[in-house]
Design an enzyme around this catalytic site. Sequence first.
Site, PDB file in Angstrom:
ATOM      1  N   GLY A  36       0.835  -1.196   0.000  1.00 48.94           N
ATOM      2  CA  GLY A  36       0.000   0.000   0.000  1.00 48.94           C
ATOM      3  C   GLY A  36       0.867   1.242   0.000  1.00 48.94           C
ATOM      4  O   GLY A  36       2.053   1.184   0.346  1.00 48.94           O
ATOM      5  N   CYS A  48       5.347  -6.094   1.622  1.00 48.08           N
ATOM      6  CA  CYS A  48       5.708  -4.683   1.693  1.00 48.08           C
ATOM      7  C   CYS A  48       5.007  -4.007   2.883  1.00 48.08           C
ATOM      8  O   CYS A  48       5.339  -4.270   4.028  1.00 48.08           O
ATOM      9  CB  CYS A  48       5.414  -4.001   0.364  1.00 48.08           C
ATOM     10  SG  CYS A  48       6.339  -2.472   0.124  1.00 48.08           S
ATOM     11  N   TYR A  49       4.015  -3.160   2.637  1.00 47.69           N
ATOM     12  CA  TYR A  49       3.289  -2.538   3.744  1.00 47.69           C
ATOM     13  C   TYR A  49       2.682  -3.605   4.655  1.00 47.69           C
ATOM     14  O   TYR A  49       2.666  -3.456   5.886  1.00 47.69           O
ATOM     15  CB  TYR A  49       2.191  -1.629   3.194  1.00 47.69           C
ATOM     16  CG  TYR A  49       1.385  -0.906   4.250  1.00 47.69           C
ATOM     17  CD1 TYR A  49       1.873   0.248   4.861  1.00 47.69           C
ATOM     18  CD2 TYR A  49       0.142  -1.374   4.643  1.00 47.69           C
ATOM     19  CE1 TYR A  49       1.134   0.909   5.843  1.00 47.69           C
ATOM     20  CE2 TYR A  49      -0.606  -0.721   5.608  1.00 47.69           C
ATOM     21  CZ  TYR A  49      -0.105   0.420   6.209  1.00 47.69           C
ATOM     22  OH  TYR A  49      -0.840   1.070   7.179  1.00 47.69           O
ATOM     23  N   HIS A  61       7.822  -7.157  -3.870  1.00 44.83           N
ATOM     24  CA  HIS A  61       6.564  -7.594  -4.485  1.00 44.83           C
ATOM     25  C   HIS A  61       6.781  -8.835  -5.356  1.00 44.83           C
ATOM     26  O   HIS A  61       7.168  -8.717  -6.529  1.00 44.83           O
ATOM     27  CB  HIS A  61       5.973  -6.462  -5.334  1.00 44.83           C
ATOM     28  CG  HIS A  61       5.475  -5.309  -4.526  1.00 44.83           C
ATOM     29  ND1 HIS A  61       4.200  -5.255  -4.012  1.00 44.83           N
ATOM     30  CD2 HIS A  61       6.100  -4.170  -4.126  1.00 44.83           C
ATOM     31  CE1 HIS A  61       4.051  -4.134  -3.335  1.00 44.83           C
ATOM     32  NE2 HIS A  61       5.182  -3.456  -3.391  1.00 44.83           N
ATOM     33  N   SER A 121     -20.061  -6.498 -28.040  1.00 44.02           N
ATOM     34  CA  SER A 121     -19.198  -5.527 -28.700  1.00 44.02           C
ATOM     35  C   SER A 121     -18.419  -6.125 -29.863  1.00 44.02           C
ATOM     36  O   SER A 121     -17.909  -5.403 -30.713  1.00 44.02           O
ATOM     37  CB  SER A 121     -18.199  -4.958 -27.686  1.00 44.02           C
ATOM     38  OG  SER A 121     -17.255  -5.947 -27.297  1.00 44.02           O
ATOM     39  N   GLY A 122     -18.285  -7.439 -29.886  1.00 41.30           N
ATOM     40  CA  GLY A 122     -17.460  -8.092 -30.892  1.00 41.30           C
ATOM     41  C   GLY A 122     -16.121  -8.507 -30.345  1.00 41.30           C
ATOM     42  O   GLY A 122     -15.365  -9.228 -31.000  1.00 41.30           O
ATOM     43  N   VAL A 166     -13.528 -10.192 -27.175  1.00 40.39           N
ATOM     44  CA  VAL A 166     -13.472 -11.477 -26.491  1.00 40.39           C
ATOM     45  C   VAL A 166     -14.351 -11.473 -25.241  1.00 40.39           C
ATOM     46  O   VAL A 166     -15.084 -12.435 -24.978  1.00 40.39           O
ATOM     47  CB  VAL A 166     -12.012 -11.817 -26.115  1.00 40.39           C
ATOM     48  CG1 VAL A 166     -11.946 -13.114 -25.313  1.00 40.39           C
ATOM     49  CG2 VAL A 166     -11.149 -11.934 -27.365  1.00 40.39           C
ATOM     50  N   ASP A 167     -14.296 -10.393 -24.449  1.00 35.71           N
ATOM     51  CA  ASP A 167     -14.966 -10.377 -23.148  1.00 35.71           C
ATOM     52  C   ASP A 167     -16.477 -10.537 -23.277  1.00 35.71           C
ATOM     53  O   ASP A 167     -17.084 -11.415 -22.656  1.00 35.71           O
ATOM     54  CB  ASP A 167     -14.639  -9.084 -22.401  1.00 35.71           C
ATOM     55  CG  ASP A 167     -13.145  -8.854 -22.252  1.00 35.71           C
ATOM     56  OD1 ASP A 167     -12.401  -9.857 -22.295  1.00 35.71           O
ATOM     57  OD2 ASP A 167     -12.728  -7.696 -22.113  1.00 35.71           O
ATOM     58  N   SER A 168     -17.104  -9.661 -24.078  1.00 40.83           N
ATOM     59  CA  SER A 168     -18.554  -9.726 -24.190  1.00 40.83           C
ATOM     60  C   SER A 168     -18.996 -11.011 -24.888  1.00 40.83           C
ATOM     61  O   SER A 168     -20.054 -11.563 -24.578  1.00 40.83           O
ATOM     62  CB  SER A 168     -19.104  -8.504 -24.932  1.00 40.83           C
ATOM     63  OG  SER A 168     -18.619  -8.457 -26.265  1.00 40.83           O
TER      64      SER A 168
END
Length: 521
Positions: free
Chosen positions: A62, A89-90, A178, A232-233, A235-237
């Site tokens: 953080g 880290c934090y 990290h 949308s055309g 990959v996600d949708s």
Amino acid sequence: MTLPHGRVAHQTILVLDFGSQYTQLIARRLREFSVYSEIISYKTSAAEIGMRNPQGIILSGGPASLSEVGAPKCDPNVFDLDVPILGICYGMQLLTEHYGGLVGGAAEREYGSAAVTVAGSSVDGLFREIPKELKVWASHGDFISKAPQDFEVLAVSPNAPVAAMADVKRKRYGLLFHPEVVHSEHGATILKNFTQLCDCRGDWTMSSFVEEATDVIRTTVGSDGRVVCGLSGGVDSTVAAVLIHRAIGDRLTCIFVDNGLLRLNERQQVEDRFTNQMQLPVVYQDASQKFLDALLCITDPEEKRKTIGKTFIDVFEDTAKRIGDFDFLAQGTLYPDVIESVSVVGPSAAIKSHHNVGGLPEHLRFTLVEPLRELFKDEVRRLGTELGLDDEFVWRQPFPGPGLAVRILGEVTSDRLDLLRQADAIVAEEIKRAGLYRQIWQSFAVLLPVQSVGVMGDERTYEYTIAVRAVESRDGMTADWARLPHDLLGVLSNRIVNEVQGINRVVYDISSKPPSTIEWE
């Protein structure tokens, strides 16, 4: 409302978010080992966490310092839970403070690459199969000057006498760097070692996700609910639509909105893919002029995104009313969309709004169905393969929800869109011809509001500039600019300048994320 995530009894490692820009990457890395991980707010009580029965807990990094007034701290009773805890880290500094060690300001801040030497035991522990010397990614101004009692120092660096530590008996571990960031050598192995210390068997897979998400969709939508999906055309949708179609069949109707901000010939490609090949139920709505009118004279990137989001919803609702009665709206929202739009679970800062999550009205007529909301892009691709989508389509490069509008700096006009479409098509064609399309995360053209003097055919020109952007990434959360061959850059420049009338200069973007974003707006 949002589709609730299915609470299936998978072994889970919970990540407490203290605001690190890398918090999402922790969960992403754990999932690589088929270990389910969820991110929750650092404010979550120990009692609630205990009720979730986690296999382990990770305290994220953080931006705060423990010395600051009001620095975020978790419920101290979290440390009494009988599960392994890893502080990063934090999070390591919190762990140190709780168990009586000393945290103070470092004489020299470590940010970026740091050299770490493994100094403690590594057999069957956090540093199992890790070399004695490794380069890691650090980002801290405070350090641990003295480890708590019963903690062994596992690693040191030139600026940190305690770069890693462990109380093996209580299974408490700390890292001042990290491991989730790809720049940390052997970071994935360190996190995998932690999952083994948590006795995780790795029971979360894409095949199990398909079954669970299908059940959740059916339960949420009910036996007679109808869903309209914004296709949308990309990959996600598409993956979201296929998954929902698997769950409820023809009670799903997809709407493809032509917003006038699409790539060259994309409307025709979408119709061929979804109607002819995949046989999804799709209604096509041409609203290109409506979007262009709404964007008139708008140059601010955030205003563009919000305007497109609002116009999209308006068109969607009007179209949905015209074609039927729907209760649910499906979107292909992903984890990175959420974290870059709002601070969802912790104190991390919002960067920009996304089309999927940034333009929705407060009182939406539909209940949102977002079955991919907890997934990263590469997980969605694996899910697409699991659902039987063609590999060529699954590996299509990401395209922003607001379309080419966020790749035109300044006002969006029909003429500028035509310039960008032609240039962008050349970039895509040449990247594919070079065999680099799949290994590059995104490659595209950006139209700059900059005109400069040039010479063509012995005549003076004063035309626009195209910036070519190509980045390599694993999940879109961080990215580095792609080292394209100089010959390829030469071909791109030559073709764009010669074939796109109105462009006389091409530049190449060599910025990484962070500090830049992948898209220019």
